[in-house]
Design a protein around this motif. Sequence first.
Motif, PDB file in Angstrom:
ATOM      1  N   ILE A 164      -1.296   4.331  -1.024  1.00 52.47           N
ATOM      2  CA  ILE A 164      -2.614   4.113  -0.426  1.00 52.47           C
ATOM      3  C   ILE A 164      -2.477   4.287   1.090  1.00 52.47           C
ATOM      4  O   ILE A 164      -1.517   3.786   1.682  1.00 52.47           O
ATOM      5  CB  ILE A 164      -3.135   2.698  -0.752  1.00 52.47           C
ATOM      6  CG1 ILE A 164      -3.311   2.534  -2.266  1.00 52.47           C
ATOM      7  CG2 ILE A 164      -4.456   2.422  -0.035  1.00 52.47           C
ATOM      8  CD1 ILE A 164      -3.712   1.127  -2.680  1.00 52.47           C
TER       9      ILE A 164
ATOM     10  N   ASP B  82       2.087   1.950  -3.378  1.00 47.97           N
ATOM     11  CA  ASP B  82       1.040   2.448  -4.279  1.00 47.97           C
ATOM     12  C   ASP B  82       0.385   3.726  -3.769  1.00 47.97           C
ATOM     13  O   ASP B  82      -0.670   4.133  -4.282  1.00 47.97           O
ATOM     14  CB  ASP B  82      -0.032   1.368  -4.473  1.00 47.97           C
ATOM     15  CG  ASP B  82       0.524   0.132  -5.161  1.00 47.97           C
ATOM     16  OD1 ASP B  82       1.521   0.262  -5.897  1.00 47.97           O
ATOM     17  OD2 ASP B  82      -0.032  -0.965  -4.956  1.00 47.97           O
TER      18      ASP B  82
ATOM     19  N   LYS C 273       0.825  -1.206   0.000  1.00 52.97           N
ATOM     20  CA  LYS C 273       0.000   0.000   0.000  1.00 52.97           C
ATOM     21  C   LYS C 273       0.863   1.263   0.000  1.00 52.97           C
ATOM     22  O   LYS C 273       0.556   2.247  -0.689  1.00 52.97           O
ATOM     23  CB  LYS C 273      -0.931   0.006   1.207  1.00 52.97           C
ATOM     24  CG  LYS C 273      -2.104  -0.947   1.098  1.00 52.97           C
ATOM     25  CD  LYS C 273      -3.041  -0.805   2.293  1.00 52.97           C
ATOM     26  CE  LYS C 273      -4.270  -1.670   2.132  1.00 52.97           C
ATOM     27  NZ  LYS C 273      -5.214  -1.510   3.269  1.00 52.97           N
TER      28      LYS C 273
ATOM     29  N   GLU D 248     -10.361   0.569  -9.899  1.00 56.50           N
ATOM     30  CA  GLU D 248      -9.059   1.159  -9.593  1.00 56.50           C
ATOM     31  C   GLU D 248      -9.179   2.437  -8.780  1.00 56.50           C
ATOM     32  O   GLU D 248      -8.300   3.299  -8.806  1.00 56.50           O
ATOM     33  CB  GLU D 248      -8.272   1.435 -10.890  1.00 56.50           C
ATOM     34  CG  GLU D 248      -7.969   0.208 -11.723  1.00 56.50           C
ATOM     35  CD  GLU D 248      -7.107  -0.809 -10.971  1.00 56.50           C
ATOM     36  OE1 GLU D 248      -6.198  -0.371 -10.242  1.00 56.50           O
ATOM     37  OE2 GLU D 248      -7.364  -2.010 -11.101  1.00 56.50           O
ATOM     38  N   GLU D 249     -10.271   2.554  -8.012  1.00 50.86           N
ATOM     39  CA  GLU D 249     -10.463   3.692  -7.127  1.00 50.86           C
ATOM     40  C   GLU D 249     -10.074   3.294  -5.706  1.00 50.86           C
ATOM     41  O   GLU D 249     -10.361   2.190  -5.260  1.00 50.86           O
ATOM     42  CB  GLU D 249     -11.925   4.159  -7.151  1.00 50.86           C
ATOM     43  CG  GLU D 249     -12.415   4.611  -8.509  1.00 50.86           C
ATOM     44  CD  GLU D 249     -13.908   4.909  -8.503  1.00 50.86           C
ATOM     45  OE1 GLU D 249     -14.335   5.821  -9.227  1.00 50.86           O
ATOM     46  OE2 GLU D 249     -14.645   4.210  -7.771  1.00 50.86           O
ATOM     47  N   VAL D 250      -9.429   4.216  -5.009  1.00 48.03           N
ATOM     48  CA  VAL D 250      -9.051   3.976  -3.619  1.00 48.03           C
ATOM     49  C   VAL D 250     -10.230   4.373  -2.732  1.00 48.03           C
ATOM     50  O   VAL D 250     -10.629   5.538  -2.695  1.00 48.03           O
ATOM     51  CB  VAL D 250      -7.794   4.777  -3.235  1.00 48.03           C
ATOM     52  CG1 VAL D 250      -7.467   4.563  -1.762  1.00 48.03           C
ATOM     53  CG2 VAL D 250      -6.616   4.347  -4.100  1.00 48.03           C
TER      54      VAL D 250
ATOM     55  N   THR E 104      -8.134  -0.774  -3.072  1.00 51.04           N
ATOM     56  CA  THR E 104      -8.436  -0.406  -4.457  1.00 51.04           C
ATOM     57  C   THR E 104      -9.537  -1.307  -4.980  1.00 51.04           C
ATOM     58  O   THR E 104      -9.403  -2.534  -4.960  1.00 51.04           O
ATOM     59  CB  THR E 104      -7.186  -0.534  -5.348  1.00 51.04           C
ATOM     60  OG1 THR E 104      -6.129   0.251  -4.797  1.00 51.04           O
ATOM     61  CG2 THR E 104      -7.483  -0.053  -6.757  1.00 51.04           C
TER      62      THR E 104
END
Length: 205
Positions: free
Chosen positions: A28, A26, A23, A139-141, A135
Motif C-alpha cells: 500500500i 501489504d 502498509k 478490501e479496496e485500497v 484499505t
Amino acid sequence: MGLRFIPFFHESTHIGDELIISKIRDSIPVSRINVSYETFELAFIINDAFGQKVKNHSARLGAKFLWNPQKGYYTADSLEISKSIEIPSSSRWIEPYLQYQYQNPDSWLSNNKMMFIFSQDFYLRVRYGYGSYFTNESEEVVFREIGEAYQLCSTTMLGWKFYNYKKELSNSGVFFKIYIGLNPHGQFRNIPKYPWVGLNWVYDI
C-alpha cells in the motif's frame, strides 16, 4: 492573576511507524512524516489556588507557539513517501487553549482523606494536513485527502487529590478522564476523531 511561561518543549516521536511497515508489507502506498518540533508556552492564570485546601474557581488562558514556524511540526523525506502522495508543510504555528478548574474540600464528594476536583480544558489543536492510503471494508485500497485545520479538542477530568499525614494536599491524586478530539499521537495526528475514556493516577512534581 499570574503569568505562566514554559520556555522550551520538544517532541520527537516514531509513533505510527508500525503502520508504515504494515502498509509496505501489504504493498500500500505510504506517507511517512517525521514528527519533531519545539514550542514555548505562555498563559495568563486567574485565581490559582496554589495547592491550598480551599474552595476555588480558577482559569488559565494561553497558547503554545512553535519556535520555528517555517519548519512546522514535521518534515518529510522523499525516500519515505510514495510518488503518488504529496506532503505539504504545516502552516499553522499556534495552539491556543482555555482551562477551568473547580475544587471544594467541603463538597459532598470530598472527605477527610481527599478533596474533589473538576477541570475542563479546550484546545484548538492543529490537525496535520496530509492524506494517506488505506484499505476499506471492501478490501479496496483508496486514498483519503486530509487538509490541515484547527480542531477543537476537549479534555474533562474529575477526581480527587489526596491529603498527606498533615491533612494538607499531597502531590498525588486519581482522576477519570474523558477526551474528545483528534488523535494526539505522532503520525496519527491527521485522524480527526479519537475519543477515549481513562483512569489517571496523577503525581505533581
